[in-house]
Structures are given as structure tokens and as C-alpha cells.
Design a protein around this motif. Structure first.
Motif, PDB file in Angstrom:
ATOM      1  N   ASP A  14       0.810  -1.217   0.000  1.00 30.45           N
ATOM      2  CA  ASP A  14       0.000   0.000   0.000  1.00 30.45           C
ATOM      3  C   ASP A  14       0.843   1.267   0.000  1.00 30.45           C
ATOM      4  OD1 ASP A  14       0.998   0.022   2.557  1.00 30.45           O
ATOM      5  OD2 ASP A  14      -0.947  -0.080   3.575  1.00 30.45           O
ATOM      6  N   GLY A  15       2.180   1.115  -0.046  1.00 32.89           N
ATOM      7  CA  GLY A  15       3.058   2.270  -0.086  1.00 32.89           C
ATOM      8  C   GLY A  15       3.331   2.910   1.253  1.00 32.89           C
ATOM      9  N   ILE A  16       2.851   2.305   2.332  1.00 34.72           N
ATOM     10  CA  ILE A  16       3.023   2.848   3.676  1.00 34.72           C
ATOM     11  C   ILE A  16       3.845   1.859   4.500  1.00 34.72           C
ATOM     12  CG2 ILE A  16       1.809   3.511   5.813  1.00 34.72           C
ATOM     13  CD1 ILE A  16      -0.541   4.339   4.021  1.00 34.72           C
ATOM     14  N   GLY A  17       4.767   2.374   5.287  1.00 35.82           N
ATOM     15  CA  GLY A  17       5.565   1.504   6.127  1.00 35.82           C
ATOM     16  C   GLY A  17       4.716   0.765   7.145  1.00 35.82           C
ATOM     17  N   ASP A  18       5.208  -0.341   7.627  1.00 43.05           N
ATOM     18  CA  ASP A  18       4.475  -1.140   8.602  1.00 43.05           C
ATOM     19  C   ASP A  18       5.231  -1.185   9.927  1.00 43.05           C
ATOM     20  OD1 ASP A  18       2.250  -1.784   6.883  1.00 43.05           O
ATOM     21  OD2 ASP A  18       3.635  -3.042   5.754  1.00 43.05           O
ATOM     22  N   ILE A  19       4.679  -1.872  10.922  1.00 46.39           N
ATOM     23  CA  ILE A  19       5.146  -1.734  12.298  1.00 46.39           C
ATOM     24  C   ILE A  19       5.405  -3.100  12.915  1.00 46.39           C
ATOM     25  CG2 ILE A  19       4.558  -0.863  14.603  1.00 46.39           C
ATOM     26  CD1 ILE A  19       2.599   1.082  13.134  1.00 46.39           C
ATOM     27  N   LEU A  20       6.585  -3.246  13.540  1.00 45.40           N
ATOM     28  CA  LEU A  20       6.920  -4.432  14.322  1.00 45.40           C
ATOM     29  C   LEU A  20       6.740  -4.092  15.800  1.00 45.40           C
ATOM     30  CD1 LEU A  20      10.281  -5.436  12.578  1.00 45.40           C
ATOM     31  CD2 LEU A  20       7.960  -6.162  11.971  1.00 45.40           C
ATOM     32  N   VAL A  21       6.108  -5.000  16.541  1.00 43.53           N
ATOM     33  CA  VAL A  21       5.884  -4.797  17.975  1.00 43.53           C
ATOM     34  C   VAL A  21       6.337  -6.052  18.710  1.00 43.53           C
ATOM     35  CG1 VAL A  21       4.218  -4.273  19.795  1.00 43.53           C
ATOM     36  CG2 VAL A  21       3.875  -3.348  17.487  1.00 43.53           C
ATOM     37  N   GLY A  22       7.153  -5.869  19.741  1.00 38.51           N
ATOM     38  CA  GLY A  22       7.553  -6.984  20.592  1.00 38.51           C
ATOM     39  C   GLY A  22       7.052  -6.769  22.003  1.00 38.51           C
ATOM     40  N   ASN A  23       7.057  -7.832  22.796  1.00 40.22           N
ATOM     41  CA  ASN A  23       6.647  -7.705  24.195  1.00 40.22           C
ATOM     42  C   ASN A  23       7.724  -8.283  25.100  1.00 40.22           C
ATOM     43  OD1 ASN A  23       5.985 -10.497  23.555  1.00 40.22           O
ATOM     44  ND2 ASN A  23       4.787 -10.524  25.446  1.00 40.22           N
ATOM     45  N   TYR A  24       7.551  -8.079  26.396  1.00 36.47           N
ATOM     46  CA  TYR A  24       8.527  -8.548  27.370  1.00 36.47           C
ATOM     47  C   TYR A  24       7.758  -9.023  28.601  1.00 36.47           C
ATOM     48  CZ  TYR A  24      12.600  -8.430  30.527  1.00 36.47           C
ATOM     49  OH  TYR A  24      13.590  -8.746  31.420  1.00 36.47           O
ATOM     50  N   PRO A  25       7.345 -10.307  28.634  1.00 35.58           N
ATOM     51  CA  PRO A  25       6.543 -10.820  29.750  1.00 35.58           C
ATOM     52  C   PRO A  25       7.233 -10.556  31.087  1.00 35.58           C
ATOM     53  CG  PRO A  25       6.617 -12.417  27.978  1.00 35.58           C
ATOM     54  CD  PRO A  25       7.588 -11.327  27.617  1.00 35.58           C
ATOM     55  N   LEU A  26       6.484  -9.956  32.007  1.00 35.76           N
ATOM     56  CA  LEU A  26       7.091  -9.534  33.259  1.00 35.76           C
ATOM     57  C   LEU A  26       7.371 -10.690  34.201  1.00 35.76           C
ATOM     58  CD1 LEU A  26       5.170  -6.235  33.981  1.00 35.76           C
ATOM     59  CD2 LEU A  26       7.241  -6.627  32.667  1.00 35.76           C
ATOM     60  N   SER A  27       6.788 -11.848  33.931  1.00 33.69           N
ATOM     61  CA  SER A  27       7.057 -12.991  34.798  1.00 33.69           C
ATOM     62  C   SER A  27       8.493 -13.479  34.673  1.00 33.69           C
ATOM     63  CB  SER A  27       6.115 -14.151  34.455  1.00 33.69           C
ATOM     64  OG  SER A  27       6.486 -14.715  33.215  1.00 33.69           O
ATOM     65  N   GLY A  28       9.146 -13.140  33.535  1.00 32.38           N
ATOM     66  CA  GLY A  28      10.539 -13.534  33.339  1.00 32.38           C
ATOM     67  C   GLY A  28      10.715 -14.953  32.831  1.00 32.38           C
ATOM     68  N   SER A  29       9.640 -15.713  32.704  1.00 29.64           N
ATOM     69  CA  SER A  29       9.780 -17.096  32.268  1.00 29.64           C
ATOM     70  C   SER A  29       8.852 -17.443  31.107  1.00 29.64           C
ATOM     71  CB  SER A  29       9.494 -18.052  33.432  1.00 29.64           C
ATOM     72  OG  SER A  29       8.175 -17.867  33.910  1.00 29.64           O
ATOM     73  N   LEU A  30       8.071 -16.462  30.622  1.00 32.69           N
ATOM     74  CA  LEU A  30       7.136 -16.725  29.540  1.00 32.69           C
ATOM     75  C   LEU A  30       7.768 -16.391  28.192  1.00 32.69           C
ATOM     76  CD1 LEU A  30       3.844 -15.239  31.023  1.00 32.69           C
ATOM     77  CD2 LEU A  30       4.471 -17.658  30.826  1.00 32.69           C
ATOM     78  N   PRO A  31       7.368 -17.124  27.136  1.00 33.15           N
ATOM     79  CA  PRO A  31       7.853 -16.767  25.799  1.00 33.15           C
ATOM     80  C   PRO A  31       7.181 -15.489  25.319  1.00 33.15           C
ATOM     81  CG  PRO A  31       6.237 -18.526  25.656  1.00 33.15           C
ATOM     82  CD  PRO A  31       6.483 -18.314  27.118  1.00 33.15           C
ATOM     83  N   GLY A  32       7.904 -14.703  24.544  1.00 30.38           N
ATOM     84  CA  GLY A  32       7.323 -13.510  23.951  1.00 30.38           C
ATOM     85  C   GLY A  32       6.871 -13.781  22.531  1.00 30.38           C
ATOM     86  N   LYS A  33       6.546 -12.705  21.823  1.00 28.63           N
ATOM     87  CA  LYS A  33       6.051 -12.834  20.464  1.00 28.63           C
ATOM     88  C   LYS A  33       6.339 -11.516  19.748  1.00 28.63           C
ATOM     89  CE  LYS A  33       2.152 -15.048  19.929  1.00 28.63           C
ATOM     90  NZ  LYS A  33       0.699 -15.403  19.856  1.00 28.63           N
ATOM     91  N   VAL A  34       6.310 -11.545  18.416  1.00 25.63           N
ATOM     92  CA  VAL A  34       6.424 -10.334  17.606  1.00 25.63           C
ATOM     93  C   VAL A  34       5.168 -10.223  16.747  1.00 25.63           C
ATOM     94  CG1 VAL A  34       7.702  -9.151  15.767  1.00 25.63           C
ATOM     95  CG2 VAL A  34       8.945 -10.374  17.577  1.00 25.63           C
ATOM     96  N   TRP A  35       4.563  -9.056  16.769  1.00 24.59           N
ATOM     97  CA  TRP A  35       3.378  -8.782  15.966  1.00 24.59           C
ATOM     98  C   TRP A  35       3.744  -7.824  14.834  1.00 24.59           C
ATOM     99  CZ3 TRP A  35       3.597  -9.459  21.088  1.00 24.59           C
ATOM    100  CH2 TRP A  35       2.677 -10.319  21.694  1.00 24.59           C
ATOM    101  N   ILE A  36       3.157  -8.011  13.677  1.00 23.60           N
ATOM    102  CA  ILE A  36       3.356  -7.128  12.531  1.00 23.60           C
ATOM    103  C   ILE A  36       2.021  -6.454  12.235  1.00 23.60           C
ATOM    104  CG2 ILE A  36       4.178  -6.930  10.161  1.00 23.60           C
ATOM    105  CD1 ILE A  36       5.479  -9.701  10.556  1.00 23.60           C
ATOM    106  N   HIS A  37       2.016  -5.120  12.294  1.00 26.03           N
ATOM    107  CA  HIS A  37       0.778  -4.364  12.097  1.00 26.03           C
ATOM    108  C   HIS A  37       0.913  -3.413  10.917  1.00 26.03           C
ATOM    109  CE1 HIS A  37      -1.542  -5.418  15.776  1.00 26.03           C
ATOM    110  NE2 HIS A  37      -0.345  -5.683  16.256  1.00 26.03           N
ATOM    111  N   SER A  38      -0.228  -3.162  10.281  1.00 20.48           N
ATOM    112  CA  SER A  38      -0.275  -2.230   9.171  1.00 20.48           C
ATOM    113  C   SER A  38       0.016  -0.812   9.647  1.00 20.48           C
ATOM    114  CB  SER A  38      -1.674  -2.263   8.529  1.00 20.48           C
ATOM    115  OG  SER A  38      -1.864  -1.153   7.671  1.00 20.48           O
ATOM    116  N   GLY A  39       0.857  -0.112   8.900  1.00 19.60           N
ATOM    117  CA  GLY A  39       1.126   1.283   9.208  1.00 19.60           C
ATOM    118  C   GLY A  39       0.037   2.211   8.723  1.00 19.60           C
TER     119      GLY A  39
END
Length: 502
Positions: free
Chosen positions: A205-230
């Protein structure tokens, strides 16, 4: 933080001469001091370039920095500065909600303030950490052609006092909201938006997109990366860690776009798990195809090659995708290990902090850069690798340069160390470094940095110092002289070191 595919262009600083020699004995030259008189004069002036203090900034001003192009049309690049505890007044009550400030690269004035959306019925306990991460994308929705992207990993719209998270996309000219990206409904207390990065258009669409990561505060959970439309924030897809259990801990703590490493002409994705455990190793970096989100490869910490003395080094704490530096016309990446240590075999001084250059296509280690011990004060060891940026054309068209910020910090800011260092990218010479002298406050200095382009190819180096009074300092990357703190006046002397070994 997380510049994605941005590739700034600068001219060259006249660093002290470099002399050839064995790798661990290069450049042990005396320290070169640069006077802070120009900065002091600027702080006292009332004319052009007068220091402007952001309204209601906090001690965490400068926790995240990102150069985002010319916002106000004056021909100078401007930049975002995050402040994860900036006060926000709603009605008669003030909250430590956080903010992001759009700062002029020419005047150091604040052009706009971006605030988080306060939830209904806010209480004294409301928190947000808005501005903990910042980036930008190309867009057609603003006059400047850029949109600011701001992460708020502790945001909680339901007032359940959970770190659920939110990402806001805003117009940098006036701070107005374009749209927001709420945390997934099933993701509770896992700090969505801990990391954000812009990536070039993935949807056509000619518009940049967005990567988002998380950081679970429990310290033992797996995280994930989300890709969202800009364009509107719609979810494009998600990426999970290719390894399970302990190997997936903190996946998404760091994210970055990488210039194409697969040959399909589309930017690709790197995600770090700085606490992931793989055998005795600590920290993993994973690469993915940006178009298909297919897993490509995992990079582990090269302990033996780099000479590190421990495995638990926070490998992948910061990642930056950069244009080709290895000669294969594909993107490469820089990865930090800010807690890596070794004893320099030449000086016998402990060095803390490591930056590594990896080939994007193969994942092989190409170069590595240890934080130099400082001859003027061998007991003061800045931890290089807390933050990174890159100059592909070097200074005056010379050797490409890697800038690394270093602050030996923890979340309670219980250290007074910090600074930045520049390396020549292909021979590991230390081109120069900027620190504050012993006996003055260096708390948090170098937590993040960004290179800000200026007319004529002579950029500024912005260095954040959150944790005390909250400052961002601008240095002329050609002369090494301070331009101005965006807050403050600063009464300390800055110094520029010459080459001091790798």
C-alpha cells in the motif's frame, strides 16, 4: 531505538590518527580532551540555539531516541525522545504516564509532545511507561510523510494495574493520534509494546508497517512479535520463537527490520531473546522472512571467537539491521551483548560490553568490537553495547562507523557509568569516544543514542541520559564538540578520547 531499515548519511570527524598494529594493541594513544566551553556559552545564551526545556519532562527523558527525518520542513532532521515517566495531567490529577517529544535537530526545541490516551476513570495508580520505545514509519497521512510510533508497555486501559501494553501512532507535527494498536485480548500483563520498529511496506500500500515486541514480566514466559499495518494498525501477522521452553524466554525484547537478506527485495525481520537459554548460552537472535514470516536461522553468542569469559551476556539486547557491509549486496545486522566481559590480553584491563557484526544472509560473525578500557581512568568502565547506530558512508565518505552507547545500568539506575564509543566497522579501530569525566554525574548516560542528519552531511549524535534529571545531549559528529543538551544546561566538561584499543 530500533531504527529499522533507516540508513543515515554523514560526513567525517577528524579523529586522532590511527596506527596499524596487532589487533589488541591498536591505538593506545593518550586521551584527547575537548572543552565544554561552547556548550556553556550556549547554555547561557538567549539568542539562536537557546536550550529549551520540554514542558513536564521527567528524569526518564531520553530513555529512547529515534531520528525520523525532517518533520518541520526546515531541511534538518528531527528526532523523537521518549520519556517513560513524563507527567500527564488529567483534570486536577497528575500521573507519571510517560510521553514522547518530537525535538528539532536545528534548534533543539520541542516541536510536539505525544501523550498516551488516558483511560476512563483514571486513578492515582494509573501507569503507562509511554515512550519506553519509539520509532517511525513512512506514511501518506501526515504532511511530513512520517508517523511517530510510540510503545507503552505498562499501559492498562482497564485499570486492573496490569502491564498489558499499547502502541500509539501519531502525527509528529502536532502530536495528534492517528490510530492506536491495543494489546491482544488474550495477552495480559506481558508488556505489549516493550519494543517497536518501523519496517518498509510489506503489504503493497506504499506505507511503512510496524513491528511490535513484548517482554513478559514474569521472566519465564515466551514472547512474540506482531506485525501491524502502518495504514490503520490492522494485524498483518505474528512471529513466535522457533525454539521452545527456556529458549523462548523474552523473545521480542528487541526487534528490528533488516534490509533484504533473502533476495526478494523486501525487508526482513530480526527478533532478540536476550534471556533465552540454550545450553549454557544466554541470549538468541532469530531471523525471519519479512514477506512470508518464515523462520530463516538462529544466531547464538560466539563466545569462543570473541574471547568472552562468560555465557550470560544478554546477547540480543539490542539489534540493528544495516545496509550491506560484507559485500554480498544483502543486508547485515549489528547485535549487542552489553554484559559480555573479557580481560584484554594486551592491557590486562577488564572490558565490559560487546557489539558484533553478522552477515545477514548466512548469520556468520564478521567482526566484533569490545568496549575499550579508558587509559585516563582504568577503573571507569562504560558498558558498550547498550545502544547502537550506524554510519554506512562513514565520515567524509571514509570507513563506515558503528556507534555504541554504554551505560552500566539496571532498572534502579544504581550506577554512575556511561558514555559512547565509535568503531571503524571493518578493522575494529576505536575511532573515538565521548564520556563525562570522573567525579561528575554520568548516571544513565548512553542508555540510547541516535544519529541525526543535518544539512551538508554533518550530523549530530544524540545521546540520552535518563535516570537522573533526564537529558538528551547533542554532539557534532564531525568535530566532537557538544551542540546543546535538549534539557538542562550542562556545567560539566565533556571529553573525547582518541583510539584506545579494541
Amino acid at each position: 531505538m530500533n531504527h529499522g531499515a533507516r540508513a543515515p548519511v554523514l560526513s567525517r570527524k577528524t579523529w586522532l590518527p590511527l596506527t596499524a598494529g596487532p589487533a589488541d594493541q591498536r591505538g593506545m594513544n593518550p586521551v584527547k580532551y575537548i572543552s565544554g566551553a561552547a556548550l556553556l556559552a550556549l547554555a547561557a545564551s538567549s539568542g539562536p540555539g537557546q536550550i529549551v526545556i520540554p514542558e513536564n519532562a521527567s528524569e526518564n527523558f531520553g530513555i529512547a531516541l529515534h531520528a525520523m527525518g525532517d518533520v518541520d520542513g526546515d531541511g534538518w532532521e528531527d528526532f523523537l525522545a521518549g520519556d517513560s515517566r513524563a507527567p500527564l495531567t488529567v483534570g486536577a490529577t497528575t500521573y507519571d504516564a510517560g510521553a514522547a517529544f518530537v525535538c528539532s535537530g536545528r534548534t533543539q526545541e520541542v516541536l510536539a509532545r505525544i501523550d498516551p490516551p488516558p483511560p476512563a476513570g483514571v486513578s492515582m495508580e494509573w501507569r503507562s511507561s509511554f515512550g519506553n520505545s519509539v520509532s517511525s514509519i513512512a506514511t501518506t497521512a501526515t504532511a511530513s510523510g512520517r508517523a511517530a510510533v510510540v510503545g507503552a508497555p505498562y499501559y492498562d486501559s482497564a485499570l486492573a494495574f496490569l502491564a498489558n501494553g499499547l502502541v500509539l501512532v501519531a502525527d509528529p507535527e502536532d502530536g495528534s493520534e492517528l490510530f492506536r494498536i491495543d494489546h491482544p485480548a488474550d495477552l495480559l500483563n506481558q508488556a505489549f509494546g516493550w519494543s517497536v520498529a518501523g519496517i518498509s511496506d510489506l503489504t503493497g500500500d506504499g506505507i511503512g508497517d510496524i513491528l511490535v515486541g513484548n517482554y513478559p514480566l514474569s521472566g519465564s514466559l515466551p514472547g512474540k512479535v506482531w506485525i501491524h499495518s502502518g495504514a490503520n494498525g490492522a494485524l498483518i501477522g505474528t512471529i513466535e520463537s522457533p525454539v521452545a521452553a527456556a529458549g523462548a524466554i523474552a523473545f521480542g525484547y528487541s526487534v528490528s527490520a533488516i534490509p533484504d537478506i533473502t533476495g526478494d527485495g523486501i525487508a526482513d525481520i530480526a527478533a532478540g531473546s536476550h534471556l533465552a537459554q540454550s545450553g549454557e548460552k544466554r541470549g538468541l537472535v532469530h531471523l525471519f522472512n519479512g514477506q512470508t514470516r518464515q523462520f530463516l536461522r538462529t544466531i547464538t553468542f560466539p563466545m569462543t571467537t570473541t574471547g568472552a569469559t562468560a555465557e550470560a551476556v544478554d546477547f540480543g539486547g539490542r539489534i540493528l539491521g544495516i545496509p550491506d557491509l560484507t559485500g554480498d549486496s544483502l543486508g547485515d545486522l549489528l547485535v549487542t551483548a552489553p554484559r559480555a566481559t573479557r580481560v584484554n590480553p594486551s592491557t590486562l584491563q577488564v572490558q565490559t560490553g560487546l557489539v558484533m557484526l553478522f552477515d545477514g544472509e548466512s548469520g556468520s560473525l564478521e567482526e566484533w568490537f569490545w568496549n575499550p578500557s579508558l587509559p585516563a581512568d582504568p577503573e571507569r568502565l562504560d558498558t558498550a553495547g547498550g545502544s547502537i547506530d550506524y554510519l554506512p558512508q562513514g565520515l567524509d565518505g571514509g570507513e563506515p562507523l558503528i556507534f555504541a552507547g554504554g551505560t552500566n545500568f539496571n532498572q534502579q539506575w544504581e550506577s554512575d557509568l556511561g558514555g559512547s564509543v565509535a568503531f571503524t566497522a571493518t578493522n575494529r579501530f576505536v575511532a573515538g569516544s565521548v564520556v563525562k569525566p570522573s567525579g561528575v554525574n554520568r548516571l544513565g548516560l548512553g542508555y540510547d543514542l541516535a544519529l541525526v542528519d543535518r544539512p551538508g552531511g554533518n550530523p549530530a549524535l544524540a545521546i540520552g541520559q535518563p535516570g537522573t534529571e533526564g537529558r538528551v545531549f547533542l554532539l557534532n559528529a564531525k568535530t566532537g564538540e557538544p551542540l546543546a543538551p535538549v534539557t538542562g544546561p550542562l556545567s560539566d566538561i565533556w571529553m573525547m578520547t582518541g583510539p584506545s584499543g579494541r
